[in-house]
Design a protein around this motif. Structure first.
Motif, PDB file in Angstrom:
ATOM      1  N   LEU A 540     -23.423  20.757  37.484  1.00 37.66           N
ATOM      2  CA  LEU A 540     -23.965  19.818  36.523  1.00 37.66           C
ATOM      3  C   LEU A 540     -25.469  19.304  36.992  1.00 37.66           C
ATOM      4  O   LEU A 540     -26.331  19.511  36.377  1.00 37.66           O
ATOM      5  N   VAL A 541     -25.339  19.005  38.425  1.00 39.14           N
ATOM      6  CA  VAL A 541     -26.532  18.380  39.117  1.00 39.14           C
ATOM      7  C   VAL A 541     -27.790  19.515  39.053  1.00 39.14           C
ATOM      8  O   VAL A 541     -28.866  19.267  38.772  1.00 39.14           O
ATOM      9  N   SER A 542     -27.215  20.815  39.398  1.00 40.08           N
ATOM     10  CA  SER A 542     -28.148  21.933  39.590  1.00 40.08           C
ATOM     11  C   SER A 542     -28.904  22.191  37.972  1.00 40.08           C
ATOM     12  O   SER A 542     -29.893  22.462  37.995  1.00 40.08           O
ATOM     13  N   TYR A 543     -27.691  21.939  36.995  1.00 35.96           N
ATOM     14  CA  TYR A 543     -28.425  22.396  35.853  1.00 35.96           C
ATOM     15  C   TYR A 543     -29.361  21.287  35.245  1.00 35.96           C
ATOM     16  O   TYR A 543     -30.396  21.730  34.797  1.00 35.96           O
ATOM     17  N   PHE A 544     -29.199  20.133  35.564  1.00 34.41           N
ATOM     18  CA  PHE A 544     -30.091  19.154  35.353  1.00 34.41           C
ATOM     19  C   PHE A 544     -31.452  19.466  36.144  1.00 34.41           C
ATOM     20  O   PHE A 544     -32.628  19.367  35.611  1.00 34.41           O
ATOM     21  N   GLU A 545     -31.554  19.846  37.294  1.00 37.17           N
ATOM     22  CA  GLU A 545     -32.603  20.096  38.118  1.00 37.17           C
ATOM     23  C   GLU A 545     -33.464  21.291  37.724  1.00 37.17           C
ATOM     24  O   GLU A 545     -34.711  21.299  37.770  1.00 37.17           O
ATOM     25  N   ARG A 546     -32.716  22.391  37.073  1.00 42.88           N
ATOM     26  CA  ARG A 546     -33.408  23.685  36.935  1.00 42.88           C
ATOM     27  C   ARG A 546     -33.583  23.621  35.290  1.00 42.88           C
ATOM     28  O   ARG A 546     -34.430  24.484  35.148  1.00 42.88           O
ATOM     29  N   GLU A 547     -32.616  23.244  34.453  1.00 46.48           N
ATOM     30  CA  GLU A 547     -32.896  23.605  33.114  1.00 46.48           C
ATOM     31  C   GLU A 547     -33.316  22.564  32.079  1.00 46.48           C
ATOM     32  O   GLU A 547     -33.633  22.976  30.885  1.00 46.48           O
ATOM     33  N   LEU A 693     -25.520  10.534  38.365  1.00 46.48           N
ATOM     34  CA  LEU A 693     -26.495   9.368  37.547  1.00 46.48           C
ATOM     35  C   LEU A 693     -27.412   9.438  38.469  1.00 46.48           C
ATOM     36  O   LEU A 693     -28.752   9.324  37.724  1.00 46.48           O
ATOM     37  N   THR A 694     -27.729   9.741  39.726  1.00 48.28           N
ATOM     38  CA  THR A 694     -29.146   9.737  40.603  1.00 48.28           C
ATOM     39  C   THR A 694     -29.939  10.750  39.770  1.00 48.28           C
ATOM     40  O   THR A 694     -31.019  10.593  39.699  1.00 48.28           O
ATOM     41  N   THR A 695     -29.278  11.853  39.606  1.00 43.31           N
ATOM     42  CA  THR A 695     -30.159  13.090  39.169  1.00 43.31           C
ATOM     43  C   THR A 695     -30.594  12.951  37.725  1.00 43.31           C
ATOM     44  O   THR A 695     -31.564  13.057  37.494  1.00 43.31           O
ATOM     45  N   VAL A 696     -29.592  12.116  36.964  1.00 43.70           N
ATOM     46  CA  VAL A 696     -30.081  11.846  35.533  1.00 43.70           C
ATOM     47  C   VAL A 696     -31.183  10.894  35.615  1.00 43.70           C
ATOM     48  O   VAL A 696     -32.357  11.274  34.728  1.00 43.70           O
ATOM     49  N   PHE A 697     -31.281   9.836  36.423  1.00 41.59           N
ATOM     50  CA  PHE A 697     -32.179   8.623  36.436  1.00 41.59           C
ATOM     51  C   PHE A 697     -33.493   9.356  36.928  1.00 41.59           C
ATOM     52  O   PHE A 697     -34.457   8.824  36.589  1.00 41.59           O
ATOM     53  N   THR A 698     -33.552  10.376  37.946  1.00 43.57           N
ATOM     54  CA  THR A 698     -34.618  10.923  38.442  1.00 43.57           C
ATOM     55  C   THR A 698     -35.254  11.930  37.602  1.00 43.57           C
ATOM     56  O   THR A 698     -36.342  11.843  37.522  1.00 43.57           O
ATOM     57  N   ARG A 699     -34.516  12.803  37.207  1.00 37.73           N
ATOM     58  CA  ARG A 699     -34.915  13.973  36.374  1.00 37.73           C
ATOM     59  C   ARG A 699     -35.326  13.682  34.998  1.00 37.73           C
ATOM     60  O   ARG A 699     -36.241  14.302  34.335  1.00 37.73           O
TER      61      ARG A 699
END
Length: 996
Positions: A540-547, A693-699
């Protein structure tokens, strides 16, 4: 010249004259050539009298058989005569190429007899190979299909040359010489029409010659093979091969096969490999899709017979270059056949080296920069998933699973249409959801839960690798560092927001995986097995970072991320405002994620409810007979009694079932966390929640803020316990999770007031105890991850060493008072305060995500018909007499009816053609963009029947049906595609502006 009897036939005299005297036969070497003048006389005679060719050929065949038998016994004079006879046959074949069919039978019989008797004699074999090459140069191959004796002699020659091409002898030099002779003859076959003309003999021919072309390659290193392939690519044909197909058969030149001269440096194995590569490149280069598939199947059979599957690099090299040599439009046949062979081995448990080599070959072909147009990637990934699930059900620790995951991941490097990666990801997700809910039918010695866990992890690894390889492919293609498969440049979808691309940057070639497609997987966050939860969190973290694209670019030229004001363009600003305030697909995904994260952090029981299994006739997702599902909870029997159908590419959990599962999870979520509340999440789970959550708030700063802050506030309120002096490890982990999440928000939005509030609850000298999220290597399937458990028992954490409770009101005031947040969201302080102070629960967030998705889909389907209203329905009419002749109403009133009415024509003979079709109205649908504000007035459907046109009233009738004239209430054209309604037609009359 030998003496002849008085009654010796003329053709025998002509042949005998070509030989030197018997006493000079032994001294005719080393060339062993016939008398040139007498040979010219004989060939001239044959070319002008084609009826004599059969006699000449029969006599030469008789002499070959006699001399071969004697030469095999050691008669050197017969050997010399045999060499001269073969030279005569070759000259006759070249000069009589137009009548080669008359010579074919005797020629092939002579070569077959010679090779059968003296294949070990390289000089004789080379001379016989030259005769065979001359025949393959000029023949069209038709006799192979119609003459059984010719076909048998031809296959006999082919088999002997194939054996010579892969012979093994103690002397390395003799081996290389013999192989070169055999490969030269086989090269003439692959460049001849005889191989491709006979469809019935094609498979047998290729199966015979392929081993001779592959075995020499296995003796060389892959690096050397790559070098030789480069030489062949620079000079793909020799002098005589360039004649093939570039000139008519009558103008080609026949090649001669020469053996190495004794005493000189012998041919090396690299020269043999070069000859084999040259023949292979011609074989695949001249093949169509079906022929290429037969060739690669023959190669697989060769590897199987030689038991060389352990040489994975060589097998992969052959597969990659076979695809490269095949014509552009037929390359898809290579990986398709490889996948079919892998499917055949899905139940193989003893010899794993073969399926592993096949999977490596598939991966190598997909990872290569070779374009594979017409490749059905959907069928490929479906087959690979089936193999993975099948083998997982047999053995959860199957050694083939990592290789299959790499094959699935490599599909992402081939993007030929915008929706391709999304379609492939949708296929994976549909199987993932099916396995999550129904599981797999495990073997007798396997644990059902273990097979389910391994299957889910395998599909997650493939999904992560697929997205990663596609993202890397897009980056390399945009930067021009790698020439990938050629296809038009396609832009990304703008469904999830407007992303500003850098000036001059090349648009990506594909669309991202849509959040609504990904949303079906979010329930894996609350799976009962930790390894599934950990793998999904990393995915899921990779998905938010790439997609997931941002609403706007937040990275400045110095590399620092800063929130910028909204775009100046009115359209972009309106789109961003709409996405922020009303939500989009990404917002709905975030709502679902936050709901599941809340459940994971607070629930005392995770995973789907336990079910019993019983035999059933329904097939499972891995192809076995799946167990039927028996529900243990009678309160929700209706939700689980209907098992999911196995529908390819559309297998998804119904929304009602999703909501039912969420409701069952919420049954174990307490309103307050206390010391007595049991915990199902581990300490590693809280670290994974923090990473997500960190990935969501950052990306996704804006949407993450609007959807994440209510969840954090709700989670903060659940730990407001009365026992201030008792802090359990679980409450301490939640407090640390909240403090770290608020800190991330404060840094992203540059909010010092928020940092001040957090610092008051942070104890001094306390280090973070939450474990970090384990990263997954894209495209690799590793072992299950271990977790750090929460301390159990009566252990507590002292207040001095734990994070303190955060002030709820202070947190909210710090957020709503931040100027940057107000500018980014377009909301003032009061609007933000109302937004964040609203009651939030996991159930409401999840229901909002599900209901919003359903409502949006319905509105999109309604608005899909809106453009049709702008087109006058009368001009959308299409005459279809064949369909109109049926006994039903199929045709509306159009311009043709008006023309016929004006011309005074009567109706057509078929009364069914005078009926109007029921219309479908789009006026009573709600707009997906503006809601009910622009809802059009409903229009009742009109069904009438055309009367016979016989007077001026018919013109008026047609005009009324076309909607030309004034109507009561609504002054617009009524669409011809208005939906039929059950109520009666309006009684209002139409007053036309004309009189009859």
């Amino acid at each position: 010249m030998p003496m002849h009897l008085p009654f010796t036939p003329n053709h025998i005299q002509l042949i005998s004259a070509c030989y030197p005297p018997n006493a000079a036969l032994l001294t005719a070497g080393p060339d062993y050539r016939p008398n040139s003048q007498e040979l010219s006389r004989m060939t001239y005679y044959a070319s002008n009298k084609s009826g004599k060719i059969n006699k000449l050929a029969s006599e030469l065949e008789r002499r070959v058989k006699t001399d071969s038998r004697k030469a095999k016994g050691g008669n050197i004079r017969a050997r010399a005569s045999l060499l001269i006879t073969l030279a005569i046959i070759k000259a006759l074949a070249i000069e009589c190429r137009r009548d080669l069919a008359l010579l074919t039978g005797s020629l092939l019989a002579s070569v077959s007899v010679t090779l059968s008797a003296l294949s070990s004699d390289l000089e004789v074999a080379a001379r016989a190979g030259s005769v065979f090459t001359a025949w393959t140069t000029y023949t069209d191959g038709h006799l192979i299909e119609v003459d059984q004796h010719v076909a048998q002699d031809y296959m006999s020659c082919l088999q002997i040359f194939s054996l010579m091409g892969r012979i093994e002898t103690p002397d390395r030099e003799v081996t290389s010489r013999t192989r070169l002779v055999g490969l030269a003859a086989l090269t003439s076959v692959v460049t001849s029409e005889v191989l491709y003309n006979s469809t019935t003999q094609l498979k047998m021919q290729i199966s015979t010659l392929i081993p001779a072309l592959l075995i020499p390659l296995l003796d060389e290193d892959v690096i050397q093979l790559e070098q030789e392939a480069g030489k062949v690519k620079e000079q793909p044909t020799t002098a005589h091969m360039s004649e093939f197909r570039n000139r008519p058969a009558m103008e080609r030149r026949a090649a001669s096969i020469h053996i190495h001269v004794a005493g000189e440096d012998g041919p090396t194995s690299r020269e043999v490999a070069n000859a084999a590569i040259r023949a292979l490149s011609h074989l695949f280069g001249h093949s169509n899709g079906g022929q290429a598939a037969i060739s690669i199947q023959a190669a697989i059979d060769c590897f199987n017979d030689a038991n060389t599957w352990d040489k994975t690099e060589h097998c992969s090299w052959v597969a990659v270059h076979a695809a490269e040599w095949t014509q552009y439009q037929y390359r898809y046949a290579i990986p398709t056949r490889l996948v079919e062979c892998l499917m055949q081995d899905q139940d193989t448990s003893k010899n794993v080296s073969r399926p592993q080599a096949l999977a490596a070959m598939i991966t190598a072909v997909f990872n290569s920069p070779i374009p594979l147009v017409n490749l059905s990637t959907s069928d490929i990934i479906s087959s690979l998933i089936t193999v993975a699930l099948r083998r997982t059900s047999k053995d959860p620790e199957d050694a083939l699973l990592p290789a299959i995951v790499r094959s699935v991941s490599s599909l992402g490097t081939h993007v030929y249409y915008a929706e391709q990666i999304q379609d492939l990801a949708g296929e994976l997700i549909s199987r993932l959801v099916a396995v999550e809910t129904t599981g797999l039918l495990a073997g007798v010695k396997c644990d059902n839960n273990k097979t389910r866990v391994q299957a889910i992890r395998c599909l997650l690894a493939g999904l992560l690798g697929l997205i990663h390889s596609a993202e890397v492919h897009d980056v390399t293609d945009a930067e021009g560092q790698k020439s990938g498969p050629s296809s038009p440049v396609l832009g990304r979808s703008a469904d999830y927001g407007t992303a500003e691309h850098k000036a001059g940057a090349k648009a990506p070639r594909r669309r991202n995986v849509a959040p609504d497609v990904w949303q079906d997987t979010v329930s894996l966050l609350c799976d009962s097995d930790y390894s599934v939860r950990a793998d999904y969190s990393a995915t899921l973290v990779s998905y938010f970072e790439r997609e997931i694209p941002k609403l706007w670019d937040v990275t400045d030229t110095d590399g620092v991320k800063r929130i910028r004001p909204l775009a100046e363009e009115p359209v972009q600003q309106a789109n961003v405002h709409y996405a922020v305030l009303h939500g989009d697909n990404t917002t709905r995904l975030l709502n679902s994620i936050h709901a599941h994260l809340y459940v994971l952090a607070t629930s005392s029981n995770l995973g789907f409810p336990s079910v019993n299994t019983a035999p059933s006739s329904r097939h499972s997702v891995n192809g076995d007979i799946a167990p039927s599902t028996v529900v243990t909870d009678e309160s929700n029997t209706q939700d689980l009694t209907d098992p999911l159908p196995q529908i390819r590419r559309s297998l998804a959990i119904p929304r009602t079932r999703k909501l039912s599962v969420m409701q069952r999870l919420l049954q174990h979520v307490p309103s307050k966390l206390s010391a007595s509340t049991p915990a199902s999440a581990t300490l590693s789970d809280y670290g994974n929640i923090l990473a997500v959550l960190t990935t969501v708030f950052t990306r996704l700063p804006v949407r993450g803020l609007l959807t994440g802050v209510p969840m954090l506030l709700a989670l903060n309120s659940t730990i407001q316990v009365e026992e201030s002096d008792v802090v359990t490890p679980r409450i301490a982990a939640v407090r640390e999770l909240l403090a770290s999440s608020w800190t991330t928000l404060a840094k992203v939005w540059e909010c010092p007031e928020l940092l001040d509030v957090i610092s008051k609850g942070t104890p001094s000298g306390v280090e973070n105890k939450l474990p970090l999220l384990s990263t997954l290597e894209a495209g690799e399937f590793g072992p299950q991850q271990n977790f750090v458990p929460l301390p159990v028992g009566p252990e507590t954490v002292s207040v001095e060493k734990a994070y303190a409770l955060l002030d709820q009101e202070a947190l909210m005031l710090a957020i709503v008072s931040n100027k940057t947040i107000q500018d980014a969201t377009g909301m003032d302080r009061q609007g933000l305060l109302r937004k964040f102070s609203a009651s939030w629960s996991a159930e409401s967030a999840f229901r909002e995500a599900i209901d919003a998705t359903s409502t949006n889909a319905d509105l999109c389907r309604a608005d899909a018909l809106a453009p049709l209203v702008k087109v006058p329905p009368a001009f959308m009419h299409i005459d279809n007499l064949s369909r109109a002749s049926l006994a039903r109403s199929t045709r509306g009133v159009g311009v043709t009816d008006l023309r016929e009415a004006l011309e005074g024509r009567s109706s057509l003979s078929n009364p069914n053609l005078r009926e109007t079709a029921g219309s479908i109205s789009t006026f009573d649908h709600t707009s997906a963009t503006h809601g009910d504000a622009l809802k059009l007035t409903p229009v009742r459907s009109r069904t009438s029947q055309r009367g016979k046109i016989g007077g001026p009233g018919d013109v008026k009738d047609v005009l009324n049906k076309l909607g030309i004239g004034k109507t009561n209430g609504v002054g617009m054209l009524r669409p011809s595609f208005a939906m039929k309604k059950s109520e009666q037609r309006s009684t209002s009359t139409v007053v036309p502006p004309y009189k009859t």
